[in-house]
Design a protein around this motif. Structure first.
Motif, PDB file in Angstrom:
ATOM      1  N   GLN A 170       0.835  -1.202   0.000  1.00  6.51           N
ATOM      2  CA  GLN A 170       0.000   0.000   0.000  1.00  6.51           C
ATOM      3  C   GLN A 170       0.871   1.254   0.000  1.00  6.51           C
ATOM      4  N   PHE A 171       0.444   2.215  -0.796  1.00  4.02           N
ATOM      5  CA  PHE A 171       1.111   3.520  -0.862  1.00  4.02           C
ATOM      6  C   PHE A 171       0.109   4.561  -0.397  1.00  4.02           C
ATOM      7  N   SER A 172       0.442   5.334   0.652  1.00  2.00           N
ATOM      8  CA  SER A 172      -0.461   6.343   1.198  1.00  2.00           C
ATOM      9  C   SER A 172       0.217   7.704   1.144  1.00  2.00           C
ATOM     10  N   SER A 173      -0.441   8.679   0.512  1.00  2.00           N
ATOM     11  CA  SER A 173       0.098  10.037   0.470  1.00  2.00           C
ATOM     12  C   SER A 173      -0.687  10.987   1.364  1.00  2.00           C
ATOM     13  N   THR A 174      -1.655  10.463   2.117  1.00  2.00           N
ATOM     14  CA  THR A 174      -2.298  11.198   3.206  1.00  2.00           C
ATOM     15  C   THR A 174      -2.327  10.268   4.419  1.00  2.00           C
ATOM     16  N   ALA A 175      -2.655  10.831   5.570  1.00  2.00           N
ATOM     17  CA  ALA A 175      -2.731  10.010   6.780  1.00  2.00           C
ATOM     18  C   ALA A 175      -3.834   8.957   6.643  1.00  2.00           C
ATOM     19  N   PHE A 176      -3.662   7.811   7.328  1.00  2.00           N
ATOM     20  CA  PHE A 176      -4.680   6.757   7.284  1.00  2.00           C
ATOM     21  C   PHE A 176      -6.061   7.287   7.661  1.00  2.00           C
ATOM     22  N   THR A 177      -6.092   8.220   8.619  1.00  2.00           N
ATOM     23  CA  THR A 177      -7.365   8.678   9.168  1.00  2.00           C
ATOM     24  C   THR A 177      -7.888   9.961   8.517  1.00  2.00           C
ATOM     25  N   ALA A 178      -7.311  10.358   7.389  1.00  2.00           N
ATOM     26  CA  ALA A 178      -7.832  11.526   6.682  1.00  2.00           C
ATOM     27  C   ALA A 178      -9.279  11.261   6.265  1.00  2.00           C
ATOM     28  N   PRO A 179     -10.130  12.295   6.255  1.00  2.00           N
ATOM     29  CA  PRO A 179     -11.524  12.104   5.825  1.00  2.00           C
ATOM     30  C   PRO A 179     -11.597  11.443   4.451  1.00  2.00           C
ATOM     31  N   LYS A 180     -12.657  10.703   4.223  1.00  2.00           N
ATOM     32  CA  LYS A 180     -12.769   9.903   3.008  1.00  2.00           C
ATOM     33  C   LYS A 180     -12.563  10.729   1.745  1.00  2.00           C
ATOM     34  N   HIS A 181     -13.142  11.941   1.680  1.00  2.00           N
ATOM     35  CA  HIS A 181     -13.044  12.735   0.458  1.00  2.00           C
ATOM     36  C   HIS A 181     -11.644  13.315   0.250  1.00  2.00           C
ATOM     37  N   GLN A 182     -10.801  13.245   1.297  1.00  2.00           N
ATOM     38  CA  GLN A 182      -9.426  13.738   1.193  1.00  2.00           C
ATOM     39  C   GLN A 182      -8.400  12.607   1.208  1.00  2.00           C
ATOM     40  N   ASN A 183      -8.840  11.418   1.533  1.00  2.00           N
ATOM     41  CA  ASN A 183      -7.914  10.303   1.717  1.00  2.00           C
ATOM     42  C   ASN A 183      -7.364   9.831   0.366  1.00  2.00           C
ATOM     43  N   ARG A 184      -6.040   9.715   0.309  1.00  2.00           N
ATOM     44  CA  ARG A 184      -5.395   9.258  -0.920  1.00  2.00           C
ATOM     45  C   ARG A 184      -4.477   8.084  -0.613  1.00  2.00           C
ATOM     46  N   ARG A 185      -4.844   6.956  -1.144  1.00  2.00           N
ATOM     47  CA  ARG A 185      -4.022   5.762  -0.976  1.00  2.00           C
ATOM     48  C   ARG A 185      -4.208   4.862  -2.191  1.00  2.00           C
ATOM     49  N   THR A 186      -3.189   4.054  -2.485  1.00  2.00           N
ATOM     50  CA  THR A 186      -3.234   3.146  -3.619  1.00  2.00           C
ATOM     51  C   THR A 186      -2.602   1.814  -3.225  1.00  2.00           C
ATOM     52  N   TRP A 187      -3.287   0.749  -3.585  1.00  2.00           N
ATOM     53  CA  TRP A 187      -2.723  -0.594  -3.426  1.00  2.00           C
ATOM     54  C   TRP A 187      -1.995  -0.957  -4.714  1.00  2.00           C
ATOM     55  N   THR A 188      -0.718  -1.360  -4.563  1.00  2.00           N
ATOM     56  CA  THR A 188       0.073  -1.781  -5.710  1.00  2.00           C
ATOM     57  C   THR A 188       0.391  -3.264  -5.599  1.00  2.00           C
ATOM     58  N   TYR A 189       0.512  -3.899  -6.750  1.00  2.00           N
ATOM     59  CA  TYR A 189       0.853  -5.325  -6.822  1.00  2.00           C
ATOM     60  C   TYR A 189       2.072  -5.419  -7.723  1.00  2.00           C
ATOM     61  N   ARG A 190       3.214  -5.690  -7.070  1.00  2.00           N
ATOM     62  CA  ARG A 190       4.499  -5.473  -7.710  1.00  2.00           C
ATOM     63  C   ARG A 190       5.375  -6.717  -7.653  1.00  2.00           C
ATOM     64  N   ILE A 191       6.407  -6.715  -8.487  1.00  2.00           N
ATOM     65  CA  ILE A 191       7.282  -7.875  -8.582  1.00  2.00           C
ATOM     66  C   ILE A 191       8.131  -8.028  -7.336  1.00  2.00           C
ATOM     67  N   ARG A 192       8.604  -6.909  -6.785  1.00  2.00           N
ATOM     68  CA  ARG A 192       9.361  -6.911  -5.533  1.00  2.00           C
ATOM     69  C   ARG A 192       8.839  -5.802  -4.626  1.00  2.00           C
ATOM     70  N   PRO A 193       8.864  -5.993  -3.322  1.00  2.00           N
ATOM     71  CA  PRO A 193       8.495  -4.890  -2.435  1.00  2.00           C
ATOM     72  C   PRO A 193       9.527  -3.772  -2.515  1.00  2.00           C
ATOM     73  N   SER A 194       9.095  -2.556  -2.222  1.00  2.00           N
ATOM     74  CA  SER A 194      10.004  -1.410  -2.266  1.00  2.00           C
ATOM     75  C   SER A 194      11.134  -1.519  -1.254  1.00  2.00           C
ATOM     76  N   ALA A 195      10.943  -2.333  -0.226  1.00  2.00           N
ATOM     77  CA  ALA A 195      11.970  -2.468   0.812  1.00  2.00           C
ATOM     78  C   ALA A 195      13.241  -3.129   0.293  1.00  2.00           C
ATOM     79  N   VAL A 196      13.191  -3.726  -0.884  1.00  2.00           N
ATOM     80  CA  VAL A 196      14.383  -4.370  -1.454  1.00  2.00           C
ATOM     81  C   VAL A 196      15.244  -3.283  -2.084  1.00  2.00           C
ATOM     82  N   GLN A 197      16.178  -2.758  -1.305  1.00  2.00           N
ATOM     83  CA  GLN A 197      17.056  -1.691  -1.777  1.00  2.00           C
ATOM     84  C   GLN A 197      18.289  -1.633  -0.890  1.00  2.00           C
ATOM     85  N   GLY A 198      19.291  -0.871  -1.315  1.00  2.00           N
ATOM     86  CA  GLY A 198      20.505  -0.724  -0.528  1.00  2.00           C
ATOM     87  C   GLY A 198      20.385   0.384   0.502  1.00  2.00           C
TER      88      GLY A 198
END
Length: 437
Positions: A44-72
């Motif tokens: 999940q990618f969230s560019s607003t707080a989890f508890t932001a009001p629904k009309h302001q809440n911005r989040r996206t679920w991504t389905y990816r080959i590797r998690p973003s945590a795989v980095q140096g």
């Protein structure tokens, strides 16, 4: 770079979009199933707080080959000392009117990130208040380099040269006359579609940009939701040596990757990059006398904690009819609480016919007086007021409630027009108490 023949977009500002590059890659029953189709990872990618009001809440679920945590591990990246973050402390803010010419083309290889130069900033990135304004001048694509900005959302205004912005969530092709917005934290790469490219970049530390309220204008006018274009899912399955640059709390860092981070095969959500063609803006104007405030030209706004006083307004001055009767048609002389940074994509701006050139910019801070130069005043005062069509022009304004602090480069560079103040020196006194109206 060869242009893709199949570049498609989804439409609708702020909608929950869903898209997949492979059939049935989007999970059906829940966002984070025990096993994701195709052996993908759910993130999940969230560019607003989890508890932001629904009309302001911005989040996206991504389905990816590797998690973003795989980095140096991140290391300091100090290859662009001209890229700054608010608060700027080298110089104090100034009430003086300022103007600059275009940023010259780079003499050495420079991509979108290494070719950024900060002109001004306000607020404080660490408190998520304010903006920074940068110019970019590039002569090569980013190739194996990627970037994300943890400090703010990015509003890109191309002035010369088309760009292909390849993001985690898909690709956006933008040219002069378009804008693109990249949410805080989204990874992307910018490829040049022409030999060189230049333009403007506004880094928004505050609330995400949204459409302004129309007020008494009603249901139609300004920028329409349907004209905003979002990418469809597209991914790279590439392994090799890559570099990820991060802007974090005013500092630049880089880490090594062994794969392209643009590996999202499917996504669903409300936080995503988008583009908008400025010629689709439905201009509202007067049909009688006087002309309304420039707020009628607002495309996007980032609200502050004070209703009606924006952290950032993105305002444009596009081709339009001017028909006001018995009215001085150029922008009037004014002082106001908002600070105004202007740029010119192409053509001539009606209040500044000389010196303000495409790729150039100006800054009029809070309560600093400004308006038409002397020649424009004379011509507008004597004009035969027939309907006039303003063609082949596109200026814009980054307007903010916070005072802009120019960077040291902006104040000391050769592109600063130190004689800008003289454009008003030809304004003469016409007052005559014996002259009857």
């Amino acid at each position: 770079m060869t242009l893709p023949d199949d570049l498609e977009y989804q439409t609708g500002f702020g909608n929950e979009h869903e898209t997949e590059a492979l059939p049935d890659a989007l999970p059906k029953a829940c966002f984070s199933p025990q096993k994701v189709p195709y052996g993908l990872y759910a993130e999940q990618f969230s560019s607003t707080a989890f508890t932001a009001p629904k009309h302001q809440n911005r989040r996206t679920w991504t389905y990816r080959i590797r998690p973003s945590a795989v980095q140096g591990d991140y290391q300091s990246w100090d290859h662009n000392p001209l890229l700054k973050t608010a608060p700027l402390r080298d110089l104090p803010p100034t009430p003086s009117q300022l103007r600059w010419g275009p940023l010259p083309a780079p003499e050495q290889p420079a991509d979108f990130i290494s070719g950024l130069t900060t002109i001004a900033a306000n607020g404080d990135a660490s408190t998520q208040i304010g903006t920074a304004i940068h110019l970019y001048a590039a002569n090569q694509s980013m190739e194996k380099r990627f970037f994300y900005n943890a400090d703010g959302e990015l509003l890109i205004v191309p002035q010369a040269g088309a760009l292909m912005i390849c993001t985690e969530l898909g690709r956006l092709q933008v040219s002069p006359g378009d804008i693109a917005v990249i949410p805080r934290g989204i990874k992307f790469r910018v490829d040049l579609l022409e030999e060189k490219a230049s333009g403007y970049l506004c880094e928004n530390y505050g609330a995400p940009l949204t459409l302004p309220e129309r007020g008494p204008v009603g249901a139609n006018g300004f920028a329409n939701d349907r004209d905003f274009q979002y990418p469809v899912a597209w991914y790279e399955e590439k392994e090799g040596e890559f570099e990820l640059i991060c802007k974090f709390s005013g500092h630049l860092y880089a880490c090594e990757l062994n794969h392209s981070p643009l590996d999202v095969v499917a996504w669903v959500g409300t936080s995503a990059p988008y583009k908008y063609q400025l010629s689709r803006f439905n201009v509202i104007n007067t049909v009688s006398y006087d002309h309304p405030d420039p707020s009628i030209f607002t495309v996007l706004t980032s609200q502050s904690d004070t209703p009606g006083v924006a952290n950032l307004d993105f305002v444009i001055f596009p081709p339009r009819w001017m028909v006001a009767e018995n009215t001085f048609r150029p922008p009037w002389y004014h002082r106001n609480i908002m600070s105004e940074f202007m740029g010119l994509v192409h053509g001539v701006y009606d209040a500044k016919e000389k010196g303000f050139v495409p790729g150039g910019s100006s800054l009029h801070n809070c309560m600093s007086p400004h308006g038409p130069e002397a020649d424009v005043f004379k011509k507008a005062s004597e004009a035969d007021l027939k309907p006039v069509r303003y063609e082949n022009t596109l200026a814009f304004m980054f307007e903010s409630r916070y005072v802009y602090v120019p960077s040291k480069f902006a104040m000391e560079s050769d592109i600063r027009q130190k004689d800008y103040i003289k454009c008003w020196s030809g304004l003469q006194k016409h007052f005559d108490p014996n002259q009857k109206p």
